[in-house]
Design a protein around this motif. Sequence first.
Motif, PDB file in Angstrom:
ATOM      1  N   THR A   1     -11.990   0.076  -4.086  1.00 39.28           N
ATOM      2  CA  THR A   1     -11.557   0.914  -2.967  1.00 39.28           C
ATOM      3  C   THR A   1     -12.012   0.343  -1.633  1.00 39.28           C
ATOM      4  O   THR A   1     -11.280   0.405  -0.633  1.00 39.28           O
ATOM      5  CB  THR A   1     -12.082   2.351  -3.136  1.00 39.28           C
ATOM      6  OG1 THR A   1     -13.501   2.338  -3.296  1.00 39.28           O
ATOM      7  CG2 THR A   1     -11.447   3.010  -4.353  1.00 39.28           C
ATOM      8  N   SER A   2     -13.203  -0.237  -1.596  1.00 44.82           N
ATOM      9  CA  SER A   2     -13.667  -0.873  -0.364  1.00 44.82           C
ATOM     10  C   SER A   2     -12.782  -2.063  -0.006  1.00 44.82           C
ATOM     11  O   SER A   2     -12.416  -2.260   1.161  1.00 44.82           O
ATOM     12  CB  SER A   2     -15.119  -1.319  -0.526  1.00 44.82           C
ATOM     13  OG  SER A   2     -15.560  -2.025   0.619  1.00 44.82           O
ATOM     14  N   GLY A   3     -12.430  -2.834  -1.014  1.00 41.71           N
ATOM     15  CA  GLY A   3     -11.565  -3.981  -0.784  1.00 41.71           C
ATOM     16  C   GLY A   3     -10.192  -3.563  -0.303  1.00 41.71           C
ATOM     17  O   GLY A   3      -9.593  -4.214   0.568  1.00 41.71           O
ATOM     18  N   TYR A   4      -9.682  -2.456  -0.834  1.00 40.33           N
ATOM     19  CA  TYR A   4      -8.359  -1.996  -0.405  1.00 40.33           C
ATOM     20  C   TYR A   4      -8.405  -1.475   1.021  1.00 40.33           C
ATOM     21  O   TYR A   4      -7.465  -1.702   1.801  1.00 40.33           O
ATOM     22  CB  TYR A   4      -7.838  -0.916  -1.344  1.00 40.33           C
ATOM     23  CG  TYR A   4      -6.381  -0.618  -1.105  1.00 40.33           C
ATOM     24  CD1 TYR A   4      -5.409  -1.581  -1.360  1.00 40.33           C
ATOM     25  CD2 TYR A   4      -5.969   0.609  -0.600  1.00 40.33           C
ATOM     26  CE1 TYR A   4      -4.068  -1.337  -1.126  1.00 40.33           C
ATOM     27  CE2 TYR A   4      -4.623   0.869  -0.370  1.00 40.33           C
ATOM     28  CZ  TYR A   4      -3.682  -0.105  -0.634  1.00 40.33           C
ATOM     29  OH  TYR A   4      -2.349   0.153  -0.395  1.00 40.33           O
ATOM     30  N   GLN A   5      -9.481  -0.798   1.373  1.00 40.84           N
ATOM     31  CA  GLN A   5      -9.620  -0.332   2.754  1.00 40.84           C
ATOM     32  C   GLN A   5      -9.587  -1.517   3.715  1.00 40.84           C
ATOM     33  O   GLN A   5      -8.908  -1.480   4.753  1.00 40.84           O
ATOM     34  CB  GLN A   5     -10.909   0.454   2.922  1.00 40.84           C
ATOM     35  CG  GLN A   5     -11.067   1.088   4.297  1.00 40.84           C
ATOM     36  CD  GLN A   5     -12.239   2.057   4.359  1.00 40.84           C
ATOM     37  OE1 GLN A   5     -13.000   2.180   3.402  1.00 40.84           O
ATOM     38  NE2 GLN A   5     -12.388   2.750   5.465  1.00 40.84           N
ATOM     39  N   ASP A   6     -10.294  -2.577   3.376  1.00 40.90           N
ATOM     40  CA  ASP A   6     -10.281  -3.778   4.213  1.00 40.90           C
ATOM     41  C   ASP A   6      -8.877  -4.371   4.293  1.00 40.90           C
ATOM     42  O   ASP A   6      -8.428  -4.803   5.371  1.00 40.90           O
ATOM     43  CB  ASP A   6     -11.249  -4.828   3.649  1.00 40.90           C
ATOM     44  CG  ASP A   6     -12.708  -4.421   3.796  1.00 40.90           C
ATOM     45  OD1 ASP A   6     -13.001  -3.509   4.586  1.00 40.90           O
ATOM     46  OD2 ASP A   6     -13.546  -5.025   3.095  1.00 40.90           O
ATOM     47  N   TYR A   7      -8.188  -4.404   3.160  1.00 38.82           N
ATOM     48  CA  TYR A   7      -6.841  -4.973   3.114  1.00 38.82           C
ATOM     49  C   TYR A   7      -5.886  -4.179   4.003  1.00 38.82           C
ATOM     50  O   TYR A   7      -5.115  -4.761   4.794  1.00 38.82           O
ATOM     51  CB  TYR A   7      -6.338  -4.975   1.668  1.00 38.82           C
ATOM     52  CG  TYR A   7      -4.915  -5.462   1.493  1.00 38.82           C
ATOM     53  CD1 TYR A   7      -4.598  -6.808   1.643  1.00 38.82           C
ATOM     54  CD2 TYR A   7      -3.892  -4.574   1.173  1.00 38.82           C
ATOM     55  CE1 TYR A   7      -3.296  -7.263   1.475  1.00 38.82           C
ATOM     56  CE2 TYR A   7      -2.587  -5.021   1.002  1.00 38.82           C
ATOM     57  CZ  TYR A   7      -2.293  -6.366   1.149  1.00 38.82           C
ATOM     58  OH  TYR A   7      -0.997  -6.803   0.995  1.00 38.82           O
ATOM     59  N   VAL A   8      -5.924  -2.858   3.880  1.00 38.89           N
ATOM     60  CA  VAL A   8      -5.036  -2.018   4.685  1.00 38.89           C
ATOM     61  C   VAL A   8      -5.317  -2.207   6.171  1.00 38.89           C
ATOM     62  O   VAL A   8      -4.389  -2.368   6.978  1.00 38.89           O
ATOM     63  CB  VAL A   8      -5.176  -0.532   4.283  1.00 38.89           C
ATOM     64  CG1 VAL A   8      -4.457   0.370   5.290  1.00 38.89           C
ATOM     65  CG2 VAL A   8      -4.626  -0.304   2.887  1.00 38.89           C
ATOM     66  N   GLU A   9      -6.586  -2.195   6.530  1.00 41.37           N
ATOM     67  CA  GLU A   9      -6.923  -2.345   7.945  1.00 41.37           C
ATOM     68  C   GLU A   9      -6.450  -3.690   8.487  1.00 41.37           C
ATOM     69  O   GLU A   9      -5.956  -3.776   9.625  1.00 41.37           O
ATOM     70  CB  GLU A   9      -8.433  -2.183   8.144  1.00 41.37           C
ATOM     71  CG  GLU A   9      -8.904  -0.750   7.925  1.00 41.37           C
ATOM     72  CD  GLU A   9     -10.412  -0.588   8.041  1.00 41.37           C
ATOM     73  OE1 GLU A   9     -11.090  -1.593   8.389  1.00 41.37           O
ATOM     74  OE2 GLU A   9     -10.915   0.518   7.787  1.00 41.37           O
ATOM     75  N   GLN A  10      -6.551  -4.758   7.689  1.00 41.59           N
ATOM     76  CA  GLN A  10      -6.092  -6.070   8.147  1.00 41.59           C
ATOM     77  C   GLN A  10      -4.576  -6.103   8.286  1.00 41.59           C
ATOM     78  O   GLN A  10      -4.036  -6.651   9.254  1.00 41.59           O
ATOM     79  CB  GLN A  10      -6.560  -7.163   7.192  1.00 41.59           C
ATOM     80  CG  GLN A  10      -6.173  -8.570   7.650  1.00 41.59           C
ATOM     81  CD  GLN A  10      -6.743  -8.919   9.004  1.00 41.59           C
ATOM     82  OE1 GLN A  10      -7.954  -8.924   9.188  1.00 41.59           O
ATOM     83  NE2 GLN A  10      -5.883  -9.202   9.984  1.00 41.59           N
ATOM     84  N   GLN A  11      -3.864  -5.517   7.320  1.00 39.31           N
ATOM     85  CA  GLN A  11      -2.407  -5.500   7.392  1.00 39.31           C
ATOM     86  C   GLN A  11      -1.926  -4.714   8.607  1.00 39.31           C
ATOM     87  O   GLN A  11      -0.979  -5.120   9.293  1.00 39.31           O
ATOM     88  CB  GLN A  11      -1.812  -4.913   6.110  1.00 39.31           C
ATOM     89  CG  GLN A  11      -2.001  -5.785   4.877  1.00 39.31           C
ATOM     90  CD  GLN A  11      -1.448  -7.178   5.039  1.00 39.31           C
ATOM     91  OE1 GLN A  11      -0.313  -7.369   5.459  1.00 39.31           O
ATOM     92  NE2 GLN A  11      -2.259  -8.178   4.721  1.00 39.31           N
ATOM     93  N   VAL A  12      -2.569  -3.596   8.891  1.00 36.95           N
ATOM     94  CA  VAL A  12      -2.146  -2.799  10.041  1.00 36.95           C
ATOM     95  C   VAL A  12      -2.510  -3.513  11.347  1.00 36.95           C
ATOM     96  O   VAL A  12      -1.748  -3.445  12.324  1.00 36.95           O
ATOM     97  CB  VAL A  12      -2.741  -1.381   9.974  1.00 36.95           C
ATOM     98  CG1 VAL A  12      -2.348  -0.581  11.219  1.00 36.95           C
ATOM     99  CG2 VAL A  12      -2.247  -0.652   8.728  1.00 36.95           C
ATOM    100  N   ALA A  13      -3.635  -4.207  11.362  1.00 39.67           N
ATOM    101  CA  ALA A  13      -3.955  -5.012  12.545  1.00 39.67           C
ATOM    102  C   ALA A  13      -2.888  -6.078  12.772  1.00 39.67           C
ATOM    103  O   ALA A  13      -2.449  -6.311  13.919  1.00 39.67           O
ATOM    104  CB  ALA A  13      -5.333  -5.663  12.383  1.00 39.67           C
ATOM    105  N   ASP A  14      -2.454  -6.727  11.687  1.00 35.99           N
ATOM    106  CA  ASP A  14      -1.371  -7.716  11.802  1.00 35.99           C
ATOM    107  C   ASP A  14      -0.081  -7.052  12.261  1.00 35.99           C
ATOM    108  O   ASP A  14       0.699  -7.631  13.040  1.00 35.99           O
ATOM    109  CB  ASP A  14      -1.138  -8.399  10.456  1.00 35.99           C
ATOM    110  CG  ASP A  14      -2.305  -9.292  10.034  1.00 35.99           C
ATOM    111  OD1 ASP A  14      -3.160  -9.605  10.883  1.00 35.99           O
ATOM    112  OD2 ASP A  14      -2.359  -9.668   8.843  1.00 35.99           O
ATOM    113  N   LEU A  15       0.151  -5.835  11.778  1.00 34.06           N
ATOM    114  CA  LEU A  15       1.352  -5.091  12.175  1.00 34.06           C
ATOM    115  C   LEU A  15       1.342  -4.797  13.669  1.00 34.06           C
ATOM    116  O   LEU A  15       2.370  -4.928  14.348  1.00 34.06           O
ATOM    117  CB  LEU A  15       1.429  -3.785  11.375  1.00 34.06           C
ATOM    118  CG  LEU A  15       2.549  -2.816  11.734  1.00 34.06           C
ATOM    119  CD1 LEU A  15       3.904  -3.412  11.399  1.00 34.06           C
ATOM    120  CD2 LEU A  15       2.354  -1.485  11.002  1.00 34.06           C
TER     121      LEU A  15
END
Length: 383
Positions: A144-158
């Motif tokens: 879950t921690s890894g997914y939170q990081d992934y989502v935040e990075q994808q939205v930053a890229d967005l």
Amino acid sequence: MIRTSRPLLALATAPLLLLVACGGGSSAAGGTSGGEAAEGTVTVTLTDDGCTAEPDSVPAGPASFQVVNSGAGAVTEAELVNAGGRILGERENLTPGLTGTFSLQLEAGDYTIQCPNAATDTSPFTVTGAAPAGTEDPLFAAATSGYQDYVEQQVADLVTATGAFAAAVQAGDVARAKELYGPARVPYERIEPVAESFGDLDPTIDARIADVADPSTWTGFHRIERALFEQGTTEGMAPVAQQLVADVERLNTLVQTTTYQPADLANGASALLDEVASSKVTGEEEAYSHLDLLDVAANVEGSRTAFNLLVPALQVTDADLVTTIQGRFDDVQAALQPYRRGEGYALYTELTPEQVRDLATAVDAVAEPLSQVSGKVVGAANQ
């Protein structure tokens, strides 16, 4: 994306729709696939009049929802929504006779079951008491921690990609805006279920014209897509581009404080393949640019990332299932490979019906075993 009611989809995708819509590997007869979350099972029945949950109250802890379409034509999805308006779990694309499942770990509180397009589209649902105390599995915590990081990075890229796209639109540079449209779509498609969970945010960013009651209120990517690729202009799109930037920045703010449970990853992985079934592999999503395969690839990437984060924990409980799903994800990515064109993909209109069918079959093959994961995750987290 949350969709309004639609006609039956193309014959080429029928096998995919049948199995992906069935969620937990179930059919019109119902049933769960994992079995681990059988205690706390809730049946949600969809009709054109509304959606009812039986029972409409469960103790805090693990719960598995079986969503059954008992003949509703206008209603094809159900969502569990918390008091704050966030969608915690859903099952879409359930045509009459089909059943889908999702599993969650629920805290005490008041919730609603929502079924868009029904005459009465909400019904109350209650979770009582407190979940049994337990020790968090470090493997699930890492996921879950890894997914939170992934989502935040994808939205930053967005945020970055959407800003560049919107700038080109506002400058009236049609060619540059067309070039930047696809790259801006990719990070959104990888984490689309997260955006959908915030209720009205996904429709403002990603609605198609058929999804809005009043076309004059239509906003987001696809409003600009039509102007660029069908009409060849940016005229009138500057305010839409500005609103899109604001909505994406709002999404970025929301994900900074959003946390996830292991079942969110599993449900999200399945939901992304649902997205492929419902609009991407049919060519409905990118109706003007025809960049649907770019979306398909992004949905698959996001789904596989969520699943991969769960793999260390799943290896302990069902290593064979892990092997099966990994192999079938490999098959999907191999099926997409012939359509790669540099950093992008061939236009959807270049594919024959047979090629679409083959791609749908590959996605279908991973969707069925993947639909078993949320039940196994919820069960394992409560052992």
